[in-house]
Motif scaffolding. Structure first.
Motif, PDB file in Angstrom:
ATOM      1  N   GLY A 177      38.609  39.379  30.334  1.00 46.21           N
ATOM      2  CA  GLY A 177      37.930  40.555  29.814  1.00 46.21           C
ATOM      3  C   GLY A 177      36.868  41.083  30.753  1.00 46.21           C
ATOM      4  O   GLY A 177      36.067  41.932  30.374  1.00 46.21           O
ATOM      5  N   ILE A 178      36.857  40.592  32.005  1.00 49.94           N
ATOM      6  CA  ILE A 178      35.825  40.965  32.966  1.00 49.94           C
ATOM      7  C   ILE A 178      36.475  41.498  34.236  1.00 49.94           C
ATOM      8  O   ILE A 178      37.396  40.882  34.785  1.00 49.94           O
ATOM      9  CB  ILE A 178      34.947  39.756  33.338  1.00 49.94           C
ATOM     10  N   PHE A 179      36.003  42.638  34.713  1.00 47.12           N
ATOM     11  CA  PHE A 179      36.378  43.155  36.028  1.00 47.12           C
ATOM     12  C   PHE A 179      35.112  43.127  36.864  1.00 47.12           C
ATOM     13  O   PHE A 179      34.140  43.828  36.582  1.00 47.12           O
ATOM     14  CB  PHE A 179      36.899  44.587  35.915  1.00 47.12           C
ATOM     15  N   SER A 180      35.101  42.289  37.903  1.00 53.69           N
ATOM     16  CA  SER A 180      33.882  42.061  38.671  1.00 53.69           C
ATOM     17  C   SER A 180      33.833  42.941  39.918  1.00 53.69           C
ATOM     18  O   SER A 180      34.567  42.716  40.877  1.00 53.69           O
ATOM     19  CB  SER A 180      33.771  40.594  39.074  1.00 53.69           C
ATOM     20  N   ASN A 181      32.950  43.930  39.899  1.00 51.38           N
ATOM     21  CA  ASN A 181      32.709  44.725  41.098  1.00 51.38           C
ATOM     22  C   ASN A 181      32.171  43.853  42.236  1.00 51.38           C
ATOM     23  O   ASN A 181      32.513  44.049  43.403  1.00 51.38           O
ATOM     24  CB  ASN A 181      31.696  45.832  40.793  1.00 51.38           C
ATOM     25  N   ALA A 182      31.302  42.890  41.888  1.00 51.28           N
ATOM     26  CA  ALA A 182      30.702  42.032  42.914  1.00 51.28           C
ATOM     27  C   ALA A 182      31.755  41.172  43.605  1.00 51.28           C
ATOM     28  O   ALA A 182      31.642  40.880  44.798  1.00 51.28           O
ATOM     29  CB  ALA A 182      29.616  41.158  42.287  1.00 51.28           C
ATOM     30  N   ASP A 183      32.794  40.763  42.870  1.00 52.07           N
ATOM     31  CA  ASP A 183      33.888  40.018  43.504  1.00 52.07           C
ATOM     32  C   ASP A 183      34.554  40.860  44.585  1.00 52.07           C
ATOM     33  O   ASP A 183      34.872  40.369  45.673  1.00 52.07           O
ATOM     34  CB  ASP A 183      34.937  39.625  42.464  1.00 52.07           C
ATOM     35  N   LEU A 184      34.792  42.141  44.281  1.00 51.90           N
ATOM     36  CA  LEU A 184      35.442  43.017  45.258  1.00 51.90           C
ATOM     37  C   LEU A 184      34.573  43.180  46.500  1.00 51.90           C
ATOM     38  O   LEU A 184      35.097  43.232  47.624  1.00 51.90           O
ATOM     39  CB  LEU A 184      35.719  44.386  44.634  1.00 51.90           C
ATOM     40  N   VAL A 185      33.264  43.258  46.312  1.00 46.47           N
ATOM     41  CA  VAL A 185      32.361  43.384  47.461  1.00 46.47           C
ATOM     42  C   VAL A 185      32.415  42.121  48.314  1.00 46.47           C
ATOM     43  O   VAL A 185      32.488  42.188  49.543  1.00 46.47           O
ATOM     44  CB  VAL A 185      30.930  43.674  46.988  1.00 46.47           C
ATOM     45  N   ALA A 186      32.389  40.945  47.667  1.00 45.26           N
ATOM     46  CA  ALA A 186      32.478  39.692  48.411  1.00 45.26           C
ATOM     47  C   ALA A 186      33.815  39.584  49.137  1.00 45.26           C
ATOM     48  O   ALA A 186      33.878  39.106  50.275  1.00 45.26           O
ATOM     49  CB  ALA A 186      32.279  38.509  47.467  1.00 45.26           C
ATOM     50  N   ASN A 187      34.905  40.014  48.493  1.00 41.48           N
ATOM     51  CA  ASN A 187      36.215  40.027  49.156  1.00 41.48           C
ATOM     52  C   ASN A 187      36.169  40.854  50.432  1.00 41.48           C
ATOM     53  O   ASN A 187      36.644  40.438  51.501  1.00 41.48           O
ATOM     54  CB  ASN A 187      37.288  40.636  48.241  1.00 41.48           C
ATOM     55  N   TYR A 188      35.613  42.047  50.305  1.00 38.12           N
ATOM     56  CA  TYR A 188      35.564  42.975  51.439  1.00 38.12           C
ATOM     57  C   TYR A 188      34.697  42.428  52.570  1.00 38.12           C
ATOM     58  O   TYR A 188      35.059  42.529  53.750  1.00 38.12           O
ATOM     59  CB  TYR A 188      35.030  44.325  50.959  1.00 38.12           C
ATOM     60  N   GLU A 189      33.570  41.832  52.218  1.00 34.58           N
ATOM     61  CA  GLU A 189      32.709  41.272  53.255  1.00 34.58           C
ATOM     62  C   GLU A 189      33.366  40.065  53.919  1.00 34.58           C
ATOM     63  O   GLU A 189      33.157  39.816  55.112  1.00 34.58           O
ATOM     64  CB  GLU A 189      31.348  40.907  52.669  1.00 34.58           C
ATOM     65  N   GLY A 190      34.169  39.325  53.177  1.00 33.64           N
ATOM     66  CA  GLY A 190      34.925  38.231  53.786  1.00 33.64           C
ATOM     67  C   GLY A 190      35.939  38.747  54.796  1.00 33.64           C
ATOM     68  O   GLY A 190      36.124  38.170  55.875  1.00 33.64           O
ATOM     69  N   TYR A 191      36.584  39.848  54.460  1.00 36.61           N
ATOM     70  CA  TYR A 191      37.492  40.508  55.412  1.00 36.61           C
ATOM     71  C   TYR A 191      36.746  40.896  56.680  1.00 36.61           C
ATOM     72  O   TYR A 191      37.235  40.678  57.803  1.00 36.61           O
ATOM     73  CB  TYR A 191      38.115  41.731  54.739  1.00 36.61           C
ATOM     74  N   ARG A 192      35.547  41.458  56.533  1.00 32.62           N
ATOM     75  CA  ARG A 192      34.768  41.854  57.706  1.00 32.62           C
ATOM     76  C   ARG A 192      34.389  40.630  58.555  1.00 32.62           C
ATOM     77  O   ARG A 192      34.354  40.699  59.783  1.00 32.62           O
ATOM     78  CB  ARG A 192      33.510  42.606  57.279  1.00 32.62           C
ATOM     79  N   PHE A 193      34.107  39.514  57.883  1.00 26.45           N
ATOM     80  CA  PHE A 193      33.819  38.274  58.609  1.00 26.45           C
ATOM     81  C   PHE A 193      35.003  37.860  59.469  1.00 26.45           C
ATOM     82  O   PHE A 193      34.862  37.608  60.671  1.00 26.45           O
ATOM     83  CB  PHE A 193      33.462  37.164  57.617  1.00 26.45           C
ATOM     84  N   TYR A 194      36.190  37.786  58.869  1.00 24.44           N
ATOM     85  CA  TYR A 194      37.366  37.338  59.621  1.00 24.44           C
ATOM     86  C   TYR A 194      37.723  38.324  60.729  1.00 24.44           C
ATOM     87  O   TYR A 194      38.038  37.928  61.854  1.00 24.44           O
ATOM     88  CB  TYR A 194      38.551  37.159  58.677  1.00 24.44           C
ATOM     89  N   ARG A 195      37.666  39.585  60.428  1.00 23.96           N
ATOM     90  CA  ARG A 195      37.995  40.584  61.444  1.00 23.96           C
ATOM     91  C   ARG A 195      36.967  40.565  62.576  1.00 23.96           C
ATOM     92  O   ARG A 195      37.309  40.787  63.749  1.00 23.96           O
ATOM     93  CB  ARG A 195      38.056  41.973  60.807  1.00 23.96           C
TER      94      ARG A 195
END
Length: 322
Positions: A177-195
């Motif tokens: 029942g939860i959609f986490s905007n903060a999860d999406l931000v952490a996902n994106y920042e993880g992508y930036r880390f790897y890239r």
């Protein structure tokens, strides 16, 4: 039979991760002081990069380095290695919130759905931001998947769209029942880390963290969480979107935090919220501005004139029109 298989799958997901950190409570006890863990967790990430480089064999292969880094810090489990370490280490201070006193212990099960049965992730301070330890796992595991999607589509928006689908299904609204905007931000920042491991200019104008010398990887820069963590990792400052039932009960529960907000408005302030919303707009965040503390609490807590006269409170809610 197909329905039974689906039911068994979801039951396995729920009970297989019941002892592991999954959801966090960003509100309870956030007024308490805890030490910032940036230096400690910076050390762990840089040590992991050095360990992968020291054991390297096989010539230049960026994606293999990404995978080995993920194996060192993340892993194929519901709770990543560094996430688990942060949940347990004496070097990382955590808010004392327990599941029983959290929203998941206080709200009815019909509202929290399977979130009631998932493990409870603790809250730590990273780059002076309160985050759930689950965000570390999102950074390393979902960030790697985001990068893989980016390499396939060469489009951050499309990679973000796929991440939104995951958040809506297994990790999000369907199950909890939860959609986490903060999860999406952490996902994106993880992508930036790897890239940014081998590519210049991914993290602002900074050079890559790693380089190749005679077929061997070498770290030439220092990783720091400060390059990635901001107020939008905090689920109170960048609120979740909730199912109707969950949201209705949560709003009533939040009214019990009015006094804490009045006493500590600085702990609920995100001065750069609009800037951050624009920065991450292309990855599919849902507009939850009505639940931002500087909007929700003044609107619902019935502040009287004398309370609103506080300079600290006026600063926290400046510009809001109820």
């Amino acid at each position: 039979m197909r329905g039974a298989h689906v039911a068994l799958f979801f039951a396995g997901v729920v009970f297989g991760t019941a002892a592991l950190g999954y959801e966090t409570d960003p509100y309870t006890n956030r007024h308490l002081d805890i030490a910032d863990s940036t230096a400690v967790l910076d050390r762990e990430v840089n040590a992991a990069l050095d360990a992968v480089a020291a054991a390297w064999e096989g010539g230049e292969n960026e994606w293999r380095f990404v995978n080995l880094t993920h194996r060192k810090l993340g892993g194929p489990w519901p709770v990543d290695r560094l996430e688990r370490w942060a949940m347990r280490s004496d070097e990382v201070e955590r808010l004392p919130t327990t599941r029983r006193e959290s929203m998941y212990g206080q709200l009815p099960i019909r509202a929290t759905r399977t979130a009631r049965f998932f493990g409870f992730g603790r809250t730590i301070r990273l780059n002076d931001v309160l985050i759930g330890t689950d965000k570390i796992g999102h950074f390393f595991s979902q960030g790697r998947k985001f990068y893989r999607r980016y390499l396939r589509y060469r489009d951050e928006r499309e990679a973000g769209r796929r991440a939104v689908m995951t958040e809506r299904l297994l990790f999000g609204r369907l199950m909890t029942g939860i959609f986490s905007n903060a999860d999406l931000v952490a996902n994106y920042e993880g992508y930036r880390f790897y890239r940014g491991l081998f590519h210049d200019g991914v993290i602002g104008d900074r050079p890559a963290l790693m380089t190749w010398r005679d077929g061997m990887p070498e770290r030439v820069g220092d990783f720091t969480w400060a390059d990635h963590v901001n107020d939008f990792w905090d689920e109170a400052l960048n609120p979740n979107a909730y199912s109707r039932t969950f949201g209705r009960h949560l709003e009533r529960w939040l009214l019990g935090h009015c006094e804490v907000y009045l006493a500590h408005p600085d702990r609920f302030a995100a001065p750069d919220a609009d800037v951050l919303a624009e920065r991450y707009r292309h990855i599919g965040l849902i507009d939850t501005s009505e639940l931002r503390p500087e909007v929700f609490f003044p609107r619902h807590c019935g502040f009287v004139a004398e309370e609103r006269a506080s300079p600290a409170l006026d600063s926290a809610v400046a510009g809001h029109t109820p």
